[in-house]
Design a protein around this motif. Structure first.
Motif, short mmCIF file in Angstrom:
data_model
loop_
_atom_site.label_atom_id
_atom_site.label_comp_id
_atom_site.label_asym_id
_atom_site.label_seq_id
_atom_site.Cartn_x
_atom_site.Cartn_y
_atom_site.Cartn_z
N SER A 192 -20.01 -30.86 35.87
CA SER A 192 -21.18 -31.54 36.45
C SER A 192 -21.98 -30.59 37.34
O SER A 192 -23.18 -30.78 37.55
N ILE A 193 -21.33 -29.54 37.83
CA ILE A 193 -22.03 -28.55 38.66
C ILE A 193 -23.18 -27.91 37.89
O ILE A 193 -24.25 -27.67 38.45
N SER A 194 -22.98 -27.66 36.61
CA SER A 194 -24.04 -27.06 35.79
C SER A 194 -25.25 -27.98 35.71
O SER A 194 -26.39 -27.53 35.75
N PHE A 195 -24.99 -29.28 35.59
CA PHE A 195 -26.09 -30.24 35.51
C PHE A 195 -26.83 -30.31 36.84
O PHE A 195 -28.05 -30.43 36.87
N MET A 196 -26.08 -30.23 37.94
CA MET A 196 -26.72 -30.24 39.26
C MET A 196 -27.60 -29.02 39.41
O MET A 196 -28.72 -29.09 39.91
N SER A 197 -27.06 -27.90 38.95
CA SER A 197 -27.80 -26.65 39.01
C SER A 197 -29.09 -26.75 38.19
O SER A 197 -30.15 -26.26 38.61
N PHE A 198 -29.01 -27.38 37.05
CA PHE A 198 -30.18 -27.61 36.17
C PHE A 198 -31.29 -28.31 36.93
O PHE A 198 -32.47 -28.03 36.75
N PHE A 199 -30.88 -29.22 37.82
CA PHE A 199 -31.86 -30.02 38.55
C PHE A 199 -32.45 -29.29 39.74
O PHE A 199 -33.61 -29.48 40.08
N VAL A 200 -31.65 -28.44 40.40
CA VAL A 200 -32.12 -27.89 41.68
C VAL A 200 -32.55 -26.43 41.65
O VAL A 200 -32.95 -25.89 42.67
N THR A 201 -32.45 -25.77 40.50
CA THR A 201 -32.80 -24.34 40.49
C THR A 201 -34.05 -24.04 39.68
O THR A 201 -34.55 -24.89 38.94
N VAL A 202 -34.54 -22.83 39.88
CA VAL A 202 -35.70 -22.34 39.09
C VAL A 202 -35.41 -20.92 38.65
O VAL A 202 -34.41 -20.32 39.06
N GLY A 203 -36.26 -20.41 37.80
CA GLY A 203 -36.17 -19.00 37.40
C GLY A 203 -34.90 -18.68 36.64
O GLY A 203 -34.45 -19.44 35.79
N GLU A 204 -34.30 -17.54 37.01
CA GLU A 204 -33.13 -17.04 36.27
C GLU A 204 -31.94 -17.97 36.41
O GLU A 204 -31.20 -18.20 35.44
N GLU A 205 -31.76 -18.51 37.62
CA GLU A 205 -30.65 -19.44 37.84
C GLU A 205 -30.81 -20.67 36.96
O GLU A 205 -29.83 -21.21 36.44
N PHE A 206 -32.06 -21.10 36.80
CA PHE A 206 -32.34 -22.27 35.97
C PHE A 206 -32.02 -21.97 34.50
O PHE A 206 -31.47 -22.82 33.79
N GLN A 207 -32.38 -20.76 34.06
CA GLN A 207 -32.08 -20.39 32.67
C GLN A 207 -30.58 -20.43 32.42
O GLN A 207 -30.11 -20.92 31.39
N LYS A 208 -29.85 -19.89 33.40
CA LYS A 208 -28.38 -19.85 33.29
C LYS A 208 -27.83 -21.28 33.23
O LYS A 208 -26.99 -21.60 32.40
N ALA A 209 -28.36 -22.14 34.12
CA ALA A 209 -27.89 -23.52 34.17
C ALA A 209 -28.20 -24.25 32.86
O ALA A 209 -27.37 -25.00 32.35
N THR A 210 -29.38 -24.01 32.31
CA THR A 210 -29.77 -24.66 31.05
C THR A 210 -28.83 -24.27 29.93
O THR A 210 -28.40 -25.12 29.13
N LYS A 211 -28.47 -23.00 29.91
CA LYS A 211 -27.55 -22.50 28.88
C LYS A 211 -26.20 -23.19 29.03
O LYS A 211 -25.61 -23.67 28.05
N GLU A 212 -25.71 -23.29 30.28
CA GLU A 212 -24.41 -23.93 30.53
C GLU A 212 -24.44 -25.40 30.13
O GLU A 212 -23.50 -25.90 29.51
N VAL A 213 -25.53 -26.07 30.48
CA VAL A 213 -25.66 -27.49 30.14
C VAL A 213 -25.58 -27.69 28.63
O VAL A 213 -24.88 -28.58 28.15
N LYS A 214 -26.28 -26.82 27.90
CA LYS A 214 -26.27 -26.93 26.43
C LYS A 214 -24.85 -26.75 25.90
O LYS A 214 -24.44 -27.46 24.97
#
Lengths: 310, 222
Positions: A192-214
């Motif tokens: 669930s941390i990856s999904f939280m990250s998807f919501f609260v980050t931008v830029g490179e961190e967001f790309q990483k989070a999106t990949k993890e969520v997928k």
């Protein structure tokens, strides 16, 4: 067997029928005061029925405990002693629209357990005092109060609910299948941390989070396969745990502006979301899209001011 | 139960594997132990734990399970002798609560205290101390579960062995004997229990292993 009436209403009817030489079955019908009556008669009206097993050795005394609100089924006498607490008061402390709180609401609804929902807000001292009292370790919601005893942490609360009210089981009966279900719940919690990250980050961190969520969604897609629910034919503990995806992930994606859970990539999960949302116990306990959108949009704006968001 | 096959795939230096070992030993369950090399993962591990590729993995009659707390619950439900979890649902909830508290709060803070430096390390160390103080407040009776070794003892007792090793390596005091007397006494008590003590990896070996893994981590971080 003795009985002791305590209160000013209710009908007590006892019938005993001899089923066999070795088993005596007793059926009690107790009418407890309804919740509305307890507003008129303060303090709820209790019936105390004392049951003494005078049968000789090797005979089981079976009892059927039933009220207008609850039916605990036929149990042996030692089990009855444990059951009295199930009819106790259930309160849920929550904050809207916490997905963790919704898990508990859904579980209680699926099992048909009567409860009082106490909705609070974190900036209100009355409520935070309650949380401090009942959940001193985390000071968070949800907190379940059963007969005044507090339980915190949604996965712990769900297990407690499952054990205390076994009707409409959320876990399989077989120990191995139970362990597999618990494994997946643990997986969902960790990821669930990856999904939280998807919501609260931008830029490179967001790309990483999106990949993890997928990647997580891919695993979940394989797990749901072509089942109606993660629990099989009916909702189970993993459906409840992942239910937040059906509740609000679509809204979060819209607020963030990136769609990940699309039907072409995740047909199984997409169908599961529909099935979950349409389940009778769930559909009356889902906030509307507009109110969730407003909530998550405001939340994201406090984390990521609009001049920074991509 | 005769004719059953129970295999534990593990790592001698993992406290999570030790939890499962303790549960099997306390219940007197016969099992086969297989040491895994995580730098060269076996086909067996990849097959049995495809999601995480980690240990411990318990294989019971060919059926694999991963995640140590999940495995502990399975062991308790399958082999009923020497019950680990209390019978009462509320007491069970407390046991689960404390076990998760350690995994979710104590472990990450401990890992940061061990592997990081500077302010991050100090902050994490402080967090570990606070979490241990909270645990101190949760102890009822001789063991977490009361008078007998139970689920919580097995789930969190390893901290009493690992934390002093971390303290020695990073030079930060975490278990404060004055502020956490009950916790300190309980750790000592638990680790002295014959069944428990027998499974613990040798201290020097564990100390050196952790020292080495810290060196690798701090030299490879940018």
């Amino acid at each position: 067997m003795k009985e002791n009436k305590n209160g000013n209403s209710g009908i007590l009817a006892i019938s005993a029928c001899r089923v066999s030489r070795y088993v005596l079955a007793l059926v009690f019908v107790l009418a407890f005061a309804s919740p509305s009556a307890s507003n008129i008669f303060p303090g709820f009206i209790k019936w105390h029925v004392f049951i003494v097993d005078d049968l000789s050795n090797n005979q089981n005394l079976l009892c059927h405990c039933k009220s207008s609100d609850d039916d605990l089924g036929i149990q042996t006498l030692p089990q009855v002693v444990e059951l009295h607490h199930r009819m106790g008061e259930v309160k849920l402390l929550g904050v809207w629209p916490s997905p963790y709180v919704y898990r508990i609401i859904w579980a209680l609804e699926v099992k048909g357990i009567k409860y009082e929902y106490v909705q609070g807000e974190f900036h209100k001292p009355d409520f935070t005092d309650l949380l401090l009292k009942y959940n001193p370790v985390y000071k968070k919601v949800p907190v379940l109060l059963h007969d005044g005893k507090p339980i915190a942490e949604s996965t712990v609360i769900l297990e407690y609910i499952e054990e205390t009210w076994p009707q409409r089981p959320l876990l399989p009966q077989d120990p191995y299948e139970r362990a597999v279900a618990r494994f997946w719940v643990s997986f969902a919690e960790e990821k669930s941390i990856s999904f939280m990250s998807f919501f609260v980050t931008v830029g490179e961190e967001f790309q990483k989070a999106t990949k993890e969520v997928k990647e997580v969604l891919k695993v979940l897609e394989e797990t749901i396969a072509d089942k109606r629910y993660f629990g099989g034919e009916d909702i189970g503990v993993l459906d409840i745990n992942l239910g937040w995806i059906a509740l609000s992930f679509g809204v979060i994606e819209d607020v963030v502006g990136v769609k990940v859970l699309v039907v072409s990539d995740f047909p199984g999960l997409f169908t599961w979301i529909q099935n979950f949302r349409e389940h009778p116990a769930i559909k009356t306990n889902l906030p509307s899209y507009p109110e969730l959108f407003t909530y998550y949009k405001q939340k994201r704006e406090t984390i990521i001011p609009s001049d920074v968001a991509s | 139960m005769a004719g059953e096959s129970v295999t534990l795939i593990g790592l001698w230096s993992s406290p999570f594997v030790l939890r499962v070992k303790w549960a099997l030993e306390v219940k007197g369950i016969e099992y086969q132990y297989v040491e895994e090399d995580l730098s060269n993962k076996s086909a067996m591990l990849l097959q049995y734990n495809p999601v995480y590729k980690k240990v411990p993995v318990l294989v019971h009659d060919g059926k694999p399970l991963a995640e140590s707390l999940v495995i502990l619950e399975y062991i308790d439900e399958t082999w009923k002798q020497t019950p680990l979890l209390p019978h009462d649902p509320y007491e069970k909830a407390k046991a689960r609560f404390w076990s998760r508290f350690v995994d979710e709060k104590c472990v990450p803070a401990l890992i940061t205290t061990f592997f990081k430096g500077g302010e991050e390390q100090q902050k994490a160390g402080q967090e570990v101390r606070e979490n241990l103080k909270i645990l101190e407040g949760g102890i009822e009776g001789k063991h977490f579960g009361g008078e007998k070794i139970g689920f919580v003892d097995i789930a969190i007792g390893w901290l009493g062995y690992w934390i002093p090793i971390v303290e020695e390596i990073v030079g930060i005091n975490l278990i404060d004997k004055e502020l956490m007397p009950k916790l300190d006494a309980w750790f000592h008590d638990f680790l002295e229990h014959p069944v428990i003590k027998e499974c613990i990896p040798p201290r020097d070996k564990l100390l050196n292993h952790n020292k080495a893994s810290r060196k690798v981590s701090t030299s490879s971080s940018t």
